[in-house]
Design an enzyme around this catalytic site. Structure first.
Site, short mmCIF file in Angstrom:
data_model
loop_
_atom_site.label_atom_id
_atom_site.label_comp_id
_atom_site.label_asym_id
_atom_site.label_seq_id
_atom_site.Cartn_x
_atom_site.Cartn_y
_atom_site.Cartn_z
N THR A 22 4.63 2.17 5.69
CA THR A 22 3.42 2.02 6.72
C THR A 22 3.19 2.95 7.02
OG1 THR A 22 2.25 0.60 7.19
CG2 THR A 22 4.03 0.31 7.79
N ASP B 191 4.88 -5.38 5.42
CA ASP B 191 6.18 -6.17 6.17
C ASP B 191 5.84 -7.53 5.06
OD1 ASP B 191 3.82 -8.44 7.82
OD2 ASP B 191 3.61 -7.11 7.10
N ASP C 74 0.64 1.84 9.01
CA ASP C 74 0.55 2.04 10.23
C ASP C 74 1.04 1.35 11.32
OD1 ASP C 74 -1.65 1.12 8.65
OD2 ASP C 74 -0.40 -1.14 7.97
N GLY D 107 0.75 -0.96 0.16
CA GLY D 107 0.06 0.30 -0.08
C GLY D 107 0.44 1.42 0.12
N ASP E 115 3.43 -0.29 11.97
CA ASP E 115 3.63 -2.49 12.69
C ASP E 115 4.96 -2.68 12.38
OD1 ASP E 115 3.40 -2.39 9.98
OD2 ASP E 115 1.32 -3.03 11.04
N ARG F 124 -5.02 -1.12 10.16
CA ARG F 124 -4.61 -3.47 10.28
C ARG F 124 -4.42 -4.24 11.77
NH1 ARG F 124 -0.57 -6.09 6.62
NH2 ARG F 124 1.57 -4.62 7.89
N ARG G 22 4.15 -16.62 -5.68
CA ARG G 22 3.13 -16.72 -5.76
C ARG G 22 2.10 -15.64 -6.10
NH1 ARG G 22 4.85 -18.31 -0.62
NH2 ARG G 22 5.38 -16.14 -0.64
O1 F6P Z 1 -1.24 -1.70 5.19
C1 F6P Z 1 -1.61 -0.19 5.21
C2 F6P Z 1 -2.89 0.10 5.11
O2 F6P Z 1 -3.61 1.47 4.18
C3 F6P Z 1 -3.94 -1.09 6.18
O3 F6P Z 1 -3.85 0.44 7.38
C4 F6P Z 1 -5.07 -0.73 5.50
O4 F6P Z 1 -5.60 -2.08 5.82
C5 F6P Z 1 -5.20 -1.67 4.28
O5 F6P Z 1 -3.80 -1.08 4.03
C6 F6P Z 1 -5.74 -1.28 3.38
O6 F6P Z 1 -5.49 -1.44 2.15
P1 F6P Z 1 -5.94 -1.64 0.15
O7 F6P Z 1 -5.41 -0.50 0.13
O8 F6P Z 1 -5.23 -2.85 -0.80
O9 F6P Z 1 -7.06 -0.91 0.53
#
Ligand code: F6P
Length: 391
Positions: A139, A117, A141, A13, A143, A185, A81
């Site tokens: 990120t 990650d 997040d 992301g 994390d 997340r 994968r």
């Molecule tokens: O990991 C970053 C993040 O923005 C999370 O906080 C969120 O759950 C996820 O990506 C959303 O992903 P997508 O852009 O695939 O909807």
């Protein structure tokens, strides 16, 4: 063999600050080492699809403050994968050898992999197959283990805090309970930081399963003492005690929707009017904060120096105010979650924030204004009357 050409990719992301890293990598590689830099588009996909291009000074001019990534990204491009259509069916195919072949044919001596990650785990598998690379953690997040901060987090945090500030005024005008669902997340970093910075009354995070009773007690106690609105920040991965996380799409592993669940339950239990705001991808977009621009720039430059010192398999990191590095293998061992007994969670409790795990809601923990009202009410009721005889 001396390094002459490096590749750079952004995977997973996106977040604010990716372009700042790309810029710092390109400038450091060109200025300090006279290496060529090849930009790989859309994570690792660019190598498989021949979407790679040389990055020069002109390509990174003016991108420090630009959101997103000029290279593009994807969170579905795992070369080990790789989803591939075979006879109308999608099957997972291992295309890693093809990818490694491409790295060789492009003459890439090393890669800078900017990712969360997921991308760093893929990087680890590539390292096991002999690819020379270094990692840069990104990120919103926050994390990733081993680094106190990832770039992108501070920007997301300031967006979420601004949203909470704005919701305060409308919540107060309408005497409503406002629920703000933020990303993160399985980690509650954005919720906890933004909740504290925006003075939320309850903060629900995945690390602390919640019950509705203390939250509703807090809302009703606030109402009783004249604070007829409340602000609740909910991390997208938060869940009730004994319950489960709420997914928008479980197969695709997309969290989302807990805000509405919480709002409905609170409305039922308290009779208060509730509204939900889901911040979503707004937290990932736009210009990075000064902090993120700086961190991303430091990470980018440091990643190039790691390659120059042939410290492959390492990830740049921030520990305290010091820029350092650690093995990618160590960084992806586990996710960095909010310590439930940590200083930040304790500060939240100290200042009256409800997490939903309290045995009972203690009215003395109400915020300052409500406490003043409460003291006033108690005075009016004669509770502080020194002349009053105890029965
Ligand atoms: O990991 C970053 C993040 O923005 C999370 O906080 C969120 O759950 C996820 O990506 C959303 O992903 P997508 O852009 O695939 O909807």
């Amino acid at each position: 063999m001396p390094v002459k050409r490096i590749g750079i990719s952004t995977g997973g992301g996106d977040c604010a600050g990716l372009n700042a890293v790309i810029r710092a990598v390109v400038l450091t590689a060109l200025n300090q080492f006279q290496w060529e830099v090849i930009g790989i588009e859309d994570g690792y996909d660019g190598l498989l699809n021949d979407h790679c291009r040389r990055l020069d000074y002109k390509d990174v001019r003016g991108i420090l403050s630009l959101g997103g990534t000029i290279l593009g990204t994807t969170n579905r491009g795992n070369p080990f994968r790789y989803p591939t259509k075979v006879n109308d069916h999608v099957v997972m195919v291992d295309r890693s050898d093809e990818l490694i072949q491409k790295i060789h044919s492009l003459g890439l001596d090393a890669l800078v992999v900017i990712g969360g990650d997921g991308s760093l785990r893929i990087a680890l598998e590539l390292i096991a197959k002999g690819v020379k690379l270094v990692g840069v953690p990104k990120t919103i997040d926050n994390d990733i283990e081993g680094t106190d901060m990832t770039f992108g987090f501070d920007t997301a945090l300031s967006i979420a805090t601004d949203a909470i500030d704005r919701l305060h005024t409308t919540a107060e005008s309408h005497h409503r309970v406002m629920i703000v669902e933020v990303m993160g997340r399985t980690a509650g970093w954005i919720a906890l930081h933004a909740g504290l910075a925006g003075s939320a009354h309850a903060i629900l995070i995945p690390e602390i399963p919640f019950r509705y009773e203390p939250i509703c007690d807090m809302i009703l106690a606030r109402t009783k003492y004249g604070r007829r609105f409340s602000i609740i920040v909910v991390a997208e991965g938060a869940m009730p005690l004994g319950g489960e996380a709420v997914y928008r799409d479980k197969i695709a592993n997309r969290l989302g929707g807990i805000g509405q669940v919480v709002a409905d339950e609170i409305a039922n239990r308290t009779g208060k009017e509730t509204r939900v705001t889901v911040l979503g991808h707004i937290q990932r977009g736009g210009s990075p904060t000064a902090f993120d621009r700086l961190l991303a720039t430091r990470f980018g430059a440091a990643a190039v120096h790691l390659i120059a010192r042939e410290q492959f398999g390492q990830m740049v990191a921030l520990q305290g105010s010091r820029l350092t590095h650690l093995p990618i293998a160590k960084a992806v061992e586990r996710l960095k979650l909010v310590p439930v007994d940590g200083e930040l969670a304790q500060t939240a409790r100290d200042t009256g924030v409800v997490f939903g795990d309290e045995a009972v809601f203690d009215e003395t923990m109400l915020d300052a204004t409500s406490q003043a009202r409460r003291a006033h009410d108690l005075r009016d009721s004669g509770a502080f009357d020194t002349n009053r005889q105890n029965p």
